[in-house]
Design a protein around this motif. Structure first.
Motif, PDB file in Angstrom:
ATOM      1  N   GLU A  57       0.822  -1.199   0.121  1.00 51.83           N
ATOM      2  CA  GLU A  57       0.180  -0.054  -0.054  1.00 51.83           C
ATOM      3  C   GLU A  57       0.916   1.188  -0.178  1.00 51.83           C
ATOM      4  OE1 GLU A  57      -3.561   2.329   2.637  1.00 51.83           O
ATOM      5  OE2 GLU A  57      -3.160   0.144   3.058  1.00 51.83           O
ATOM      6  N   ALA A  58       1.907   1.323   0.709  1.00 52.81           N
ATOM      7  CA  ALA A  58       2.937   2.441   0.842  1.00 52.81           C
ATOM      8  C   ALA A  58       3.572   2.497  -0.464  1.00 52.81           C
ATOM      9  CB  ALA A  58       3.889   2.098   2.093  1.00 52.81           C
ATOM     10  N   ALA A  59       4.031   1.531  -0.983  1.00 42.94           N
ATOM     11  CA  ALA A  59       4.515   1.688  -2.364  1.00 42.94           C
ATOM     12  C   ALA A  59       3.506   2.237  -3.442  1.00 42.94           C
ATOM     13  CB  ALA A  59       5.132   0.267  -2.889  1.00 42.94           C
ATOM     14  N   ALA A  60       2.381   1.634  -3.619  1.00 43.12           N
ATOM     15  CA  ALA A  60       1.464   2.298  -4.276  1.00 43.12           C
ATOM     16  C   ALA A  60       1.108   3.820  -4.222  1.00 43.12           C
ATOM     17  CB  ALA A  60      -0.108   1.511  -4.266  1.00 43.12           C
ATOM     18  N   LEU A  61       1.252   4.366  -2.909  1.00 43.95           N
ATOM     19  CA  LEU A  61       0.922   5.685  -2.467  1.00 43.95           C
ATOM     20  C   LEU A  61       2.164   6.593  -3.232  1.00 43.95           C
ATOM     21  CD1 LEU A  61      -0.631   4.993   1.131  1.00 43.95           C
ATOM     22  CD2 LEU A  61      -1.872   6.136  -1.197  1.00 43.95           C
ATOM     23  N   ALA A  62       3.270   6.170  -2.917  1.00 45.74           N
ATOM     24  CA  ALA A  62       4.598   6.669  -3.113  1.00 45.74           C
ATOM     25  C   ALA A  62       4.556   6.618  -4.811  1.00 45.74           C
ATOM     26  CB  ALA A  62       5.730   5.938  -2.825  1.00 45.74           C
ATOM     27  N   ASN A  63       4.529   5.591  -5.346  1.00 45.13           N
ATOM     28  CA  ASN A  63       4.520   5.677  -6.943  1.00 45.13           C
ATOM     29  C   ASN A  63       3.292   6.268  -7.820  1.00 45.13           C
ATOM     30  OD1 ASN A  63       6.708   3.911  -7.373  1.00 45.13           O
ATOM     31  ND2 ASN A  63       5.346   2.226  -6.555  1.00 45.13           N
ATOM     32  N   HIS A  64       2.311   6.679  -7.171  1.00 41.58           N
ATOM     33  CA  HIS A  64       1.184   7.362  -7.557  1.00 41.58           C
ATOM     34  C   HIS A  64       1.655   8.706  -7.394  1.00 41.58           C
ATOM     35  CE1 HIS A  64      -2.695   8.985  -8.445  1.00 41.58           C
ATOM     36  NE2 HIS A  64      -2.704   9.492  -7.432  1.00 41.58           N
ATOM     37  N   GLN A  65       1.942   9.075  -6.241  1.00 35.65           N
ATOM     38  CA  GLN A  65       2.534  10.463  -5.916  1.00 35.65           C
ATOM     39  C   GLN A  65       3.659  11.010  -6.985  1.00 35.65           C
ATOM     40  OE1 GLN A  65       3.161  11.309  -1.781  1.00 35.65           O
ATOM     41  NE2 GLN A  65       3.935  13.347  -2.073  1.00 35.65           N
ATOM     42  N   LEU A  66       4.533   9.898  -7.380  1.00 38.12           N
ATOM     43  CA  LEU A  66       5.443  10.329  -8.124  1.00 38.12           C
ATOM     44  C   LEU A  66       5.115  10.260  -9.768  1.00 38.12           C
ATOM     45  CD1 LEU A  66       8.378   8.077  -6.578  1.00 38.12           C
ATOM     46  CD2 LEU A  66       8.258  10.623  -6.550  1.00 38.12           C
ATOM     47  N   GLY A  67       3.666   9.908  -9.723  1.00 38.12           N
ATOM     48  CA  GLY A  67       3.305   9.953 -11.314  1.00 38.12           C
ATOM     49  C   GLY A  67       3.406   8.768 -11.988  1.00 38.12           C
ATOM     50  N   LEU A  68       3.783   7.506 -11.540  1.00 39.91           N
ATOM     51  CA  LEU A  68       4.083   6.235 -12.001  1.00 39.91           C
ATOM     52  C   LEU A  68       3.044   5.285 -12.020  1.00 39.91           C
ATOM     53  CD1 LEU A  68       7.645   5.999 -10.503  1.00 39.91           C
ATOM     54  CD2 LEU A  68       7.043   6.888 -12.510  1.00 39.91           C
ATOM     55  N   LEU A  69       1.832   5.645 -11.148  1.00 40.41           N
ATOM     56  CA  LEU A  69       0.789   4.633 -11.252  1.00 40.41           C
ATOM     57  C   LEU A  69      -0.478   5.360 -11.117  1.00 40.41           C
ATOM     58  CD1 LEU A  69       0.362   1.607 -10.310  1.00 40.41           C
ATOM     59  CD2 LEU A  69      -0.397   2.394  -7.875  1.00 40.41           C
ATOM     60  N   PRO A  70      -1.384   4.978 -12.337  1.00 36.78           N
ATOM     61  CA  PRO A  70      -2.530   5.948 -12.463  1.00 36.78           C
ATOM     62  C   PRO A  70      -3.434   5.585 -11.319  1.00 36.78           C
ATOM     63  CG  PRO A  70      -2.008   4.183 -14.333  1.00 36.78           C
ATOM     64  CD  PRO A  70      -1.092   3.990 -13.172  1.00 36.78           C
ATOM     65  N   GLU A  71      -4.314   6.504 -11.257  1.00 36.49           N
ATOM     66  CA  GLU A  71      -5.314   6.758 -10.063  1.00 36.49           C
ATOM     67  C   GLU A  71      -6.029   5.560  -9.909  1.00 36.49           C
ATOM     68  OE1 GLU A  71      -7.335   8.799  -6.879  1.00 36.49           O
ATOM     69  OE2 GLU A  71      -5.624   9.656  -8.242  1.00 36.49           O
ATOM     70  N   HIS A  72      -6.617   5.011 -11.144  1.00 35.36           N
ATOM     71  CA  HIS A  72      -7.602   3.594 -10.745  1.00 35.36           C
ATOM     72  C   HIS A  72      -6.877   2.553 -10.303  1.00 35.36           C
ATOM     73  CE1 HIS A  72      -5.983   2.912 -14.659  1.00 35.36           C
ATOM     74  NE2 HIS A  72      -6.503   1.765 -14.814  1.00 35.36           N
ATOM     75  N   LYS A  73      -5.595   2.473 -10.683  1.00 37.59           N
ATOM     76  CA  LYS A  73      -4.965   1.423 -10.278  1.00 37.59           C
ATOM     77  C   LYS A  73      -4.517   1.385  -8.805  1.00 37.59           C
ATOM     78  CE  LYS A  73      -2.738  -0.515 -14.537  1.00 37.59           C
ATOM     79  NZ  LYS A  73      -1.637  -0.884 -15.344  1.00 37.59           N
ATOM     80  N   LEU A  74      -4.126   2.925  -8.322  1.00 37.99           N
ATOM     81  CA  LEU A  74      -3.891   3.046  -6.965  1.00 37.99           C
ATOM     82  C   LEU A  74      -4.968   2.846  -6.130  1.00 37.99           C
ATOM     83  CD1 LEU A  74      -2.328   4.642  -4.818  1.00 37.99           C
ATOM     84  CD2 LEU A  74      -3.534   6.515  -5.232  1.00 37.99           C
ATOM     85  N   LYS A  75      -6.148   3.331  -6.481  1.00 35.27           N
ATOM     86  CA  LYS A  75      -7.420   2.970  -5.690  1.00 35.27           C
ATOM     87  C   LYS A  75      -7.632   1.458  -5.448  1.00 35.27           C
ATOM     88  CE  LYS A  75      -9.849   7.416  -6.507  1.00 35.27           C
ATOM     89  NZ  LYS A  75     -11.066   7.837  -7.096  1.00 35.27           N
ATOM     90  N   ALA A  76      -7.576   0.635  -6.723  1.00 34.38           N
ATOM     91  CA  ALA A  76      -7.777  -0.671  -6.362  1.00 34.38           C
ATOM     92  C   ALA A  76      -6.822  -1.423  -5.659  1.00 34.38           C
ATOM     93  CB  ALA A  76      -7.693  -1.308  -7.909  1.00 34.38           C
ATOM     94  N   ILE A  77      -5.407  -1.052  -5.868  1.00 35.07           N
ATOM     95  CA  ILE A  77      -4.451  -1.971  -4.893  1.00 35.07           C
ATOM     96  C   ILE A  77      -4.501  -1.448  -3.359  1.00 35.07           C
ATOM     97  CG2 ILE A  77      -2.191  -1.709  -4.578  1.00 35.07           C
ATOM     98  CD1 ILE A  77      -1.575  -1.493  -7.455  1.00 35.07           C
ATOM     99  N   VAL A  78      -4.882  -0.146  -3.120  1.00 34.19           N
ATOM    100  CA  VAL A  78      -5.086   0.346  -1.835  1.00 34.19           C
ATOM    101  C   VAL A  78      -6.249  -0.515  -1.216  1.00 34.19           C
ATOM    102  CG1 VAL A  78      -5.768   2.349  -0.393  1.00 34.19           C
ATOM    103  CG2 VAL A  78      -4.033   2.497  -2.012  1.00 34.19           C
TER     104      VAL A  78
END
Length: 472
Positions: A57-78
């Motif tokens: 979860e922490a990695a997904a949040l960091a990657n999204h913040q860095l612009g590497l993980l799209p919003e829809h994938k972030l929400k699903a992973i979290v």
């Protein structure tokens, strides 16, 4: 037409059919085939499963913040990670606790379960990795070599907190007994020989103090394991991550877990060093050794009921013999002793596994983890069991305690300041040969009066530092 109960997944070695209902995938299936070792899955340690989900979860949040993980994938992973941390799909963490590959199978198992949960939240089928991939998305910016040790440290921290709470419960039980027994005079012993008087309360208070000291040592060890190498990726160089990733993912992990993790100042060193696990294992061994000593004392003090010390009674919890009617054994202290033996052995395993690390990675962290988590879990259960099924119900045999003090040769030590060492030695020798009490011989020899003896042998004079009294 029959509906297939399997899906085909592909890895480096080819295709494998995976059960359709499984949230894990091909990499996990390979591990199941390769490591039929203990029969104990990693789900046995829920703290580890929850720690893995926290890292993802922490990695997904960091990657999204860095612009590497799209919003829809972030929400699903979290959403998937939070579900796992609430107990969802723990039964899908199926790889054996002892495995080759430095924990790669555990990391892959986590990636696949979280990915397939996330796919369902996206409205996709399990195994539809084109929509969201275990490695490309869930494992983005990560390596087993930073994910696995970080998860172990998070899980170990959680376990320490739970163990300290259990030790606190046991310590409080001993403290209550120390208060209950504070006026019960007894003989202390050194080398199993009569020494000098003390109170039963003093004896039980030492058990409480010993536990309190080890609670402090455990919390010190917990601070050491808060330093993590997340962001190190393969060997500590941070390859395939941005410079901002390591501090950012550490920040998010602290927020997700509530644990004050910090990033190691040298990730290359942190990726190969397991010294904090060795330190923790050593403290767990210390806890085990001291608890075992306490249980040895409880078994000795309660031995009998008529042919032993018989100073205390342990609560009877089960019949003790299939052949000797009425026999009751100290089974609760005995089980704590056995837990201690196991923990001591686990510490040896951790030491060998830590020493066996080579160059930039220690490949033997799975057995380190298994050993540490067993020690923590069993010590926790042992402390709670010892408190509730033994210590809380201990009673004192006060007549027996008083009789042993009155007939002990050891009280002659208290007379040294008043009759001298030579006289005291002669009194002790005569008491040993004749069977008379020390008090009887002292009066018989005219060394002290009964009034003087009564004043010297008051419990307050016998059990704590006091100025010598002036005899009249």
């Amino acid at each position: 037409m029959l509906v297939s109960t399997q899906r085909i997944e592909h890895d480096l070695l080819g295709d494998l059919p995976v059960p359709q209902e499984a949230y894990y995938g091909v990499h996990t299936l390979r591990a199941l085939q390769n490591f039929p070792i203990t029969g104990i899955p990693i789900s046995t340690y829920p703290n580890l499963v929850n720690a893995l989900a926290s890292v993802k979860e922490a990695a997904a949040l960091a990657n999204h913040q860095l612009g590497l993980l799209p919003e829809h994938k972030l929400k699903a992973i979290v959403q998937a990670c939070q579900a796992v941390r609430q107990g969802v799909a723990h039964d899908q963490f199926v790889v054996d606790v002892i495995q080759g590959g430095a924990g790669t199978s555990t990391n892959m198992n986590a990636n696949e379960v979280i990915a397939n949960l996330a796919l369902e939240y996206l409205g996709c089928q399990r195994g539809d990795y084109a929509a969201l991939h275990p490695n490309e998305d869930v494992n983005l910016g990560q390596s087993t070599n930073d994910v696995y040790p970080t998860a172990l440290k998070i899980a170990a921290y959680m376990g320490i907190v739970q163990l300290v709470h259990a030790m606190d419960v046991l310590r409080a039980s001993f403290e209550r007994k120390a208060e209950e027994f504070k006026n019960d005079l007894k003989m202390g012993r050194t080398q199993l020989q009569d020494a000098v008087p003390m109170t039963l309360g003093q004896e039980f208070s030492t058990f409480a103090v010993m536990l309190g000291e080890d609670e402090d040592r455990l919390m010190e060890a917990s601070k050491l394991i808060c330093e993590i190498n997340l962001g190190a990726t393969a060997i500590g160089t941070g390859i395939n991550t941005s410079p901002e990733y390591a501090p950012l993912v550490c920040h998010h992990l602290a927020s997700v877990t509530g644990i004050p993790v910090t990033t190691s100042p040298n990730l290359v060193e942190a990726t190969q060093d397991v010294g904090s696990f060795v330190q923790l294992s050593g403290v767990l061994k210390r806890v085990a050794v001291k608890l075992s000593k306490v249980c040895n004392d409880l078994r000795l003090l309660s031995s009998g009921p008529r042919a032993g010390f018989g100073e205390i009674n342990l609560p009877p919890v089960q019949a003790g013999s299939s052949i000797m009617p009425g026999k009751v054994n100290p089974v609760i202290p005995e089980v704590m002793n056995q837990i201690a033996f196991e923990v001591i052995g686990n510490d040896v395993t951790v030491s060998f596994a830590a020493e066996a690390g080579q160059l930039q990675l220690n490949a033997f962290e799975p057995v380190i983890a298994h050993s540490l988590f067993k020690s923590v879990a069993h010590l926790r259960a042992g402390c709670l069991t010892l408190a509730s099924k033994c210590v809380d119900g201990i009673t004192a045999n006060r007549e027996r305690l008083q009789s042993l003090v009155e007939n002990s040769i050891g009280i002659v030590t208290a007379l040294n300041p008043y009759i001298g060492y030579v006289n005291a030695t002669q009194v002790a020798q005569q008491a040993l040969v004749s069977g008379q009490s020390v008090a009887e011989i002292v009066i018989e020899r005219g060394l002290l009066t009964q009034v003087q003896l009564d004043e010297i042998l008051r419990p307050a004079m016998l059990t704590q530092p006091r100025q010598s009294i002036v005899l009249r």
